[in-house]
Design an enzyme around this catalytic site. Sequence first.
Site, PDB file in Angstrom:
ATOM      1  N   PRO A 135       0.809  -1.221   0.000  1.00 24.97           N
ATOM      2  CA  PRO A 135       0.000   0.000   0.000  1.00 24.97           C
ATOM      3  C   PRO A 135       0.847   1.280   0.000  1.00 24.97           C
ATOM      4  O   PRO A 135       0.337   2.360   0.328  1.00 24.97           O
ATOM      5  CB  PRO A 135      -0.807  -0.131   1.305  1.00 24.97           C
ATOM      6  N   GLU A 136       2.120   1.182  -0.402  1.00 23.41           N
ATOM      7  CA  GLU A 136       3.006   2.357  -0.338  1.00 23.41           C
ATOM      8  C   GLU A 136       2.432   3.569  -1.069  1.00 23.41           C
ATOM      9  O   GLU A 136       2.461   4.684  -0.540  1.00 23.41           O
ATOM     10  CB  GLU A 136       4.385   2.008  -0.925  1.00 23.41           C
ATOM     11  N   VAL A 137       1.927   3.366  -2.303  1.00 23.33           N
ATOM     12  CA  VAL A 137       1.462   4.546  -3.049  1.00 23.33           C
ATOM     13  C   VAL A 137       0.311   5.249  -2.332  1.00 23.33           C
ATOM     14  O   VAL A 137       0.151   6.461  -2.450  1.00 23.33           O
ATOM     15  CB  VAL A 137       1.056   4.233  -4.514  1.00 23.33           C
TER      16      VAL A 137
END
Lengths: 253, 261
Positions: A135-137
Amino acid sequence: MSELATLTFDGPAAELRLNRPEQRNAMSTELLGALHARMDELEAKSSPPTVLVVTGAGKSFSAGMDLKQVIIEDAGGVETPRALLASLARFTHRLRLLPSVSVARVNGAAIGGGCGLASVCDLTITHADSTMGFPEVDLALCPAVVAPWLVRKIGAGAARRVLLTGGVMTGARAHEIGIVDLLAESGDTLDDTVGSVVQSLCSGGPLALRATKELLNTLDGSIDLDVLLRGAELSASVLSSDDAQARLRARRK
Amino acid sequence: MIRVEREEREGVGVALVILDRPEKRNALTPGMLTELVSEAERAADRGDALLVAGSGRVFCAGFDLAMCQASPDGAVMRLLLTGLSDACRALRTLDRPVVIAAHGAAIAGGCALLGGADVVVADRGATLGYPVVKLGVSPAVSVPFMRQSAFDGATRTRTLLPETFTGEEAARQGIVHRLEDAADAVLDAAREEAFRLAALPSSAYAATKQWVNTLEGVVARRDDERGLEASLGLTGGEEERARLGALEFGGPGGSSGGGPS
């Protein structure tokens, strides 16, 4: 500090355990330091274990990078997150190049860098209800260190969809798209699945396994450390942005 | 031990090349691999598509391990590994379509052959896999071809973990491209595929196939050679000799091919 990661041996198999359960095994500078120290011990062995199981203590596998340590005003500058990411990059490289066949026992959530750690292992095993993903973005971050591993594992097309759409998925979905290689029906049967895989791998000829792994690493580019370190620089520069830092501070509250 | 039946429909030819050693589950000998390559080239010269199948209950159980065991210096194993690498490469680079009917089982060297095909048809319940590390043999020779059809994660799992898997799982991982419910439906389905591909404009087919090969690096032979060298590096060595020597074969007419079942 060394108890942040434990290493135990059982015949031809060993287990490396991330041991920071109260922080969902989030990878801090200290935890990564402990992982590197355990790797030193493994690399120093004259006959390495045939199989290395990598897992997390408690309910989670790993929540990923310790986001508290990447808030620049708390960390005292950008050097701490930069060093943290470079340390992760080097650790993934060492794990991949270890002669032992590595098996990720994904006992619970494997998020971001945690999911990356699971993807670096030669085989990834979880149960249908675990939570995995990058879920980095969503957090204005860039999963640049783990991206090369995911691209290698599931191919560039599938990796593009996973990394650019963010979010998390179930272990069952991660199995469908190839992040997970073997799926246990539930958390209750995970250890049976891992146990039979370890037993099966240990029945293989150690030299045959090692020669095969070396060739796989050569052909898929795993031996390239430079791309991981460039990834660490990219990731550090993205997380230094005002946008990312504002979101990280907001999450802290 | 290789039988060829040429089939023709409306001027389109398919060479059905049959691994024909059913009493040994079509276990591969060095001679069979050489014959397979020459039959493939002969078919392509005639303009035929190639359909490779096995007679009896399964497609192919892998190398003839009884032959390997009887050659403890590794000479037979070396011939087989080299022959397998050459066969996969010959099928991959053939200008004409290559379809494999992998019914029932494709184990070890038999599974490796699938890496040479443009289209693989199998049944959902077929048994596939490379359980050869148990014998001290490295399936490295198959890796360069397998990773061109499956993703690398699947290739890693399948070559390191000495377990078999189903046709259905192989399809999810890109190793099999068309599934049939029953093993006895596989050959007819594969024949349909072969005739369909054989009827396509041949120069466009050849150009497209060779371009994809170029993009995948098949033409650059380096990876194939690395894989073969990695497998050959263990041949005749202590681990392989001990494990292969300890192998016991099943009852009369039983398995002499493939990994331990």
